[in-house]
Write a protein that holds these residues in place. Structure first.
Motif, PDB file in Angstrom:
ATOM      1  N   ASP A 150       0.904  -1.201  -0.246  1.00  0.00           N
ATOM      2  CA  ASP A 150       0.059   0.198  -0.213  1.00  0.00           C
ATOM      3  C   ASP A 150       0.553   1.043   0.110  1.00  0.00           C
ATOM      4  O   ASP A 150       0.353   2.409  -0.148  1.00  0.00           O
ATOM      5  CB  ASP A 150      -1.063  -0.033   1.113  1.00  0.00           C
ATOM      6  CG  ASP A 150      -0.349  -0.262   2.628  1.00  0.00           C
ATOM      7  OD1 ASP A 150       0.744   0.068   2.763  1.00  0.00           O
ATOM      8  OD2 ASP A 150      -1.317  -0.448   3.512  1.00  0.00           O
ATOM      9  N   GLN A 151       2.211   1.154   0.012  1.00  0.00           N
ATOM     10  CA  GLN A 151       2.808   2.318  -0.430  1.00  0.00           C
ATOM     11  C   GLN A 151       2.707   2.930  -1.649  1.00  0.00           C
ATOM     12  O   GLN A 151       3.115   3.961  -1.676  1.00  0.00           O
ATOM     13  CB  GLN A 151       4.291   2.068   0.055  1.00  0.00           C
ATOM     14  CG  GLN A 151       5.394   3.155   0.010  1.00  0.00           C
ATOM     15  CD  GLN A 151       6.872   2.858   0.294  1.00  0.00           C
ATOM     16  OE1 GLN A 151       7.200   1.966   0.886  1.00  0.00           O
ATOM     17  NE2 GLN A 151       7.813   3.562  -0.520  1.00  0.00           N
TER      18      GLN A 151
ATOM     19  N   ILE B 117      -7.547   0.219   1.019  1.00  0.00           N
ATOM     20  CA  ILE B 117      -6.808   0.173   1.918  1.00  0.00           C
ATOM     21  C   ILE B 117      -7.211   1.397   2.997  1.00  0.00           C
ATOM     22  O   ILE B 117      -7.746   2.461   2.634  1.00  0.00           O
ATOM     23  CB  ILE B 117      -5.127   0.222   1.667  1.00  0.00           C
ATOM     24  CG1 ILE B 117      -4.977   1.583   0.895  1.00  0.00           C
ATOM     25  CG2 ILE B 117      -4.943  -1.040   0.802  1.00  0.00           C
ATOM     26  CD1 ILE B 117      -4.279   2.533   1.726  1.00  0.00           C
TER      27      ILE B 117
ATOM     28  N   HIS C 117      -5.616   4.316   4.561  1.00  0.00           N
ATOM     29  CA  HIS C 117      -4.429   5.146   4.215  1.00  0.00           C
ATOM     30  C   HIS C 117      -3.901   5.635   5.477  1.00  0.00           C
ATOM     31  O   HIS C 117      -2.616   5.812   5.537  1.00  0.00           O
ATOM     32  CB  HIS C 117      -5.043   6.420   3.496  1.00  0.00           C
ATOM     33  CG  HIS C 117      -5.573   7.451   4.068  1.00  0.00           C
ATOM     34  ND1 HIS C 117      -6.899   7.451   4.529  1.00  0.00           N
ATOM     35  CD2 HIS C 117      -5.029   8.661   4.671  1.00  0.00           C
ATOM     36  CE1 HIS C 117      -7.045   8.393   5.419  1.00  0.00           C
ATOM     37  NE2 HIS C 117      -6.144   9.406   5.124  1.00  0.00           N
TER      38      HIS C 117
ATOM     39  N   ARG D 147      -0.894   2.973   5.886  1.00  0.00           N
ATOM     40  CA  ARG D 147      -0.096   2.655   4.731  1.00  0.00           C
ATOM     41  C   ARG D 147       1.373   2.984   4.987  1.00  0.00           C
ATOM     42  O   ARG D 147       1.707   3.620   5.859  1.00  0.00           O
ATOM     43  CB  ARG D 147      -0.612   3.301   3.505  1.00  0.00           C
ATOM     44  CG  ARG D 147      -0.344   4.848   3.482  1.00  0.00           C
ATOM     45  CD  ARG D 147      -1.074   5.601   2.451  1.00  0.00           C
ATOM     46  NE  ARG D 147      -1.009   7.040   2.470  1.00  0.00           N
ATOM     47  CZ  ARG D 147      -0.104   7.665   1.506  1.00  0.00           C
ATOM     48  NH1 ARG D 147       0.823   7.136   0.810  1.00  0.00           N
ATOM     49  NH2 ARG D 147      -0.022   9.061   1.773  1.00  0.00           N
TER      50      ARG D 147
END
Length: 804
Positions: A747-748, A790, A792, A795
């Protein structure tokens, strides 16, 4: 014993008169109790600051004050600490509640106070690609600021350095949001410490988009879309908030979306607090609130400006009260603003003061400064800054008997090794102010720091005086020439030309010296600060991003008679000069390496150390190419060939950068092998680890920066052509091999869809380790089977790395 003295006693040693004085209670309860006892005037006073220059008058602290900046010039550190103690005593005696002030100072590369440590500035630290060095530096700064009683730093700067016309790029860590995020977390963690009672509140600035403005000018209209703002410019701030518990933020001078940023609820509340999760104090950049009246024309008067900014989410006006203070008090009494907004900001300010332990310890227990160990570390960091961008074999210069001519304005100058908002350049500013008629700091006002036609500055050169001061405070400091002279006995120095003044030059002497030498070392670059005789700094923006003055001409004239040339460049930006890149055998970027920069440059030239820095920015070929950065979107990236009639991009010039982000040479060679990708599911999110062996296959010890990049191959919106995921700098002895692992959350690489949800879309990703962003040494594909929506707030921002 006065109430302000009681504040330094333990609970057992004093009577607790009010609940807010009870350290056993939760901070929220203490804040609530104190607020309930304060008058409206006492409340608004906590949302203001004041500037103290010389002996303070207790009347300026009537009913208390929120923050104080003590301008100290070259006053010894012990006297500064004594001044802080005096100020706090005066402030705390103004009310029965004994509320201390929050004393702040700049601390970008060291406390901006005499006798304190000085490190390389931010753009230089970015070139090290070593957050651990930044955290260690910030911890040393913390120790000295606590000793002085200064508990807030107006640092770090988390802007992205994309446009080199902008004069403040020396304060930035680089152009990439992942690099800057890692450095941001390191600085904030080191400065605030594990226990904020012994820490210093970091103030991240300038929120938001300050470095990308129309014309590259300070404080003009920010030029970027919302996606760029949210994904790139906000990322370092969000990382510092979520990973390092950032306590303070300062606004940008600029405007965005038709609003002055200091009055933008969209940015200061909706984005900063509601989206990024910030819970600390927002302070104004100096005098920015009154810009609504004087510059932008969006407020009728200072009261209107104050109301707009306070309701938008700006808590404290700095450096002095012009729009807040009595104006806000009267606005509440007249029904122009609800007291709720006063209380909202007051709660944030008081909470920070309680968290810092100021009520119990309002000033430091000063001990004499000892920079001996700090100076060793500063010199070590300067070594790590050195970035070799070209070498045809002339370096390292091993022959100690070679005849050398050092030529150029940076060659015998310590001041030019330092950046803006560092003590040496600050000292120069105060010397110039005092030279205009002021003696000491008595009578100095804010206007003295803003050169204009009404406050003309004498044309004096204070370099020698500042250099002498640096030598006295930091023994062992040398200019580039002096440090080279210790290694090479057959050496001479000729200035050749002034750093800026085009009328001050002596090409003939430079050419003569070069014609008699075996090797020429050209020492060129900029001079950073706030004075007129500076090439860059705050309010010192440029239309030309090449070397200032007649330095380019000097290089070419000298090159005509001696082509055995090494160019050493020190500035707030990389060298922009195609002639030098195409013709000169070697280029060493020194950036702004701090007071020990001359020593570091000489050691790198001699091969005593091995340059291991990397470019924290892309190097443009021309100002017309600006901005150029490697993570530009597909279809827009400057070093990708364009489709159409001219695949090079421009009709007269290629659109490719001169050198790419992450590039840097060494005196040894590094080989990569045995790359591997491992995937582990944790809480429904793939965590990927890319590991690889790195071998120093040469004959000299050296450092390598292992860089990991990622590409989202197909997405529903246009994505960056590549993104930096993480990096690790390692030291390898000749022949040594180390394995490096970089672990990151998928999720980066998430982004916001049009529906505002953060997603990682299903599809193919490519990851590669590179020697810079354009030279892959290991590539591997990864298939994400499902689209992930996701959270955030959890993340990733940069890879966690280790040697295995």
């Amino acid at each position: 014993m006065g109430k302000h003295r009681e504040a330094n006693l333990s609970i057992e040693e004093r009577m607790v008169k009010y609940p807010y004085q009870n350290t056993a209670l939760p901070i929220d309860e203490r804040v609530k109790d104190l607020m309930s006892r304060m008058t409206l005037n006492q409340k608004v006073r906590q949302l203001t600051g004041t500037l103290v220059a010389g002996m303070p008058d207790s009347k300026m602290f009537e009913d208390g004050i929120g923050e104080v900046i003590a301008f100290s010039g070259s006053v010894p550190a012990k006297e500064v600490a004594g001044m802080v103690r005096l100020i706090q005593d005066m402030v705390m005696s103004q009310t029965e509640f004994g509320i201390p002030a929050l004393v702040h100072a700049e601390a970008l590369s060291g406390p901006m106070v005499s006798e304190c440590v000085v490190f390389p500035t931010s753009i230089s630290l970015g070139a090290t690609f070593t957050p651990e060095l930044v955290e260690d530096m910030a911890d040393r700064i913390r120790e000295q600021m606590v000793n002085l009683g200064i508990r807030q730093a107006l640092s770090p700067v988390l802007d992205l350095a994309r446009d080199f016309r902008f004069g403040r790029t020396s304060e930035d860590y680089g152009s990439d949001p992942t690099l800057v995020s890692a450095m941001a977390c390191a600085f904030v963690s080191g400065l605030q410490g594990q226990d904020l009672n012994e820490g210093v509140a970091a103030t991240a600035k300038h929120f938001l988009g300050y470095s990308m403005t129309e014309g590259g000018l300070n404080g003009t209209r920010t030029q970027m879309d919302w996606r760029d703002i949210r994904e790139n410019f906000a990322k370092p701030f969000e990382a510092a908030i979520r990973k390092a518990n950032l306590k303070s933020v300062m606004n940008s001078y600029s405007e965005y979306n038709g609003q002055p940023i200091c009055a933008s609820k969209e940015l200061l509340t909706d984005l900063l607090r509601d989206d990024l999760g910030f819970e600390g104090v927002v302070v104004s950049d100096y005098t920015s609130i009154t810009n609504l009246v004087n510059k932008f024309g969006t407020a009728e008067d200072s009261t209107d400006a104050g109301i707009q900014c306070l309701t938008a989410g700006l808590d404290v006006e700095l450096p002095v009260q012009e729009a807040y203070g009595p104006n806000l008090r009267e606005a509440v009494l007249e029904g122009k603003i609800d007291e709720f907004y006063i209380d909202r900001s007051l709660e944030r300010v008081l909470r920070l003061k309680f968290e810092l332990g100021l009520f119990e310890k309002p000033y430091g227990e000063f001990v004499e400064m000892d920079n001996s160990e700090h100076d060793k570390q500063s010199a070590y960091v300067s070594d790590k800054v050195m970035t070799l961008t070209k070498n045809t074999g002339i370096l390292p210069l091993k022959d100690k008997d070679v005849t050398i001519a050092v030529i150029g304005p940076a060659g015998n100058n310590i001041l030019m090794m330092n950046g803006a908002y560092a003590y040496p350049t600050n000292s120069e500013m105060f010397m110039e102010i005092m030279g205009s008629g002021n003696v000491g700091m008595e009578g100095v006002s804010l206007e003295d720091f803003v050169p204009s036609e009404h406050t003309p500055r004498p044309k004096q050169d204070f370099t020698a005086a500042v250099d002498s001061e640096i030598r006295e405070q930091h023994p062992g400091v040398k200019t580039i020439f002096e440090a080279l002279q210790d290694i090479y006995p057959n050496i001479s120095y000729v200035k050749g030309c002034h750093v800026i003044d085009t009328n001050d030059y002596d090409f003939e002497a430079a050419v003569e010296a070069a014609s008699k030498a075996d090797v020429v070392i050209m020492t060129v670059g900029g001079k950073i600060g706030m004075m007129v005789a500076c090439s860059a700094g705050e309010g010192r923006d440029n239309v030309d991003i090449t070397m200032p003055g007649r330095q380019a001409e000097l290089v070419q004239r000298v090159f005509e008679v001696n082509k055995n040339m090494i160019v050493v460049h020190t500035d707030n930006k990389p060298l922009v000069d195609p002639f030098i890149y195409e013709n000169v055998p070697a280029i060493l970027e020194g950036w702004l390496p701090g007071p020990f920069g001359g020593n570091a440059i000489a050691k790198a030239i001699a091969g005593i150390t091995n340059p291991g820095g990397k470019l924290p920015v892309d190097v443009p070929r021309h100002v017309g190419q600006t901005p150029v950065y490697f993570y530009q979107h597909n279809g827009s990236r400057s070093d990708a060939l364009m489709l159409g009639i001219n695949p090079n991009g421009y009709g007269t010039e290629t659109c490719a950068s001169q050198l790419p982000f992450g590039y840097g040479l060494s005196y040894t060679e590094f080989n990569y092998s045995n790359g591997k990708l491992d995937v582990e599911m944790m809480e429904g999110i793939p965590h990927l680890t890319v590991s690889i062996d790195v071998k120093n296959s040469g004959s000299m010890d050296g450092d390598e920066v292992v860089q990991l990049y990622g590409v989202d191959k197909i997405a529903s919106i246009i994505r960056p052509q590549k993104e930096l995921i993480g990096f690790r700098r390692i030291s390898l002895k000749a022949g040594e091999t180390k394995r490096v692992a970089l672990t990151f959350r998928i999720d980066q690489l998430a982004f916001q869809r049009q529906d505002k949800k953060w997603v990682v879309e299903k599809g193919q990703f490519r990851f590669f380790i590179g020697k810079g962003c354009n030279e892959a040494v290991y590539e591997i594909d990864y298939m994400q089977d499902t689209t992930l929506v996701i959270d955030h707030t959890k993340r990733g921002f940069f890879a966690e790395t280790k040697e295995v």
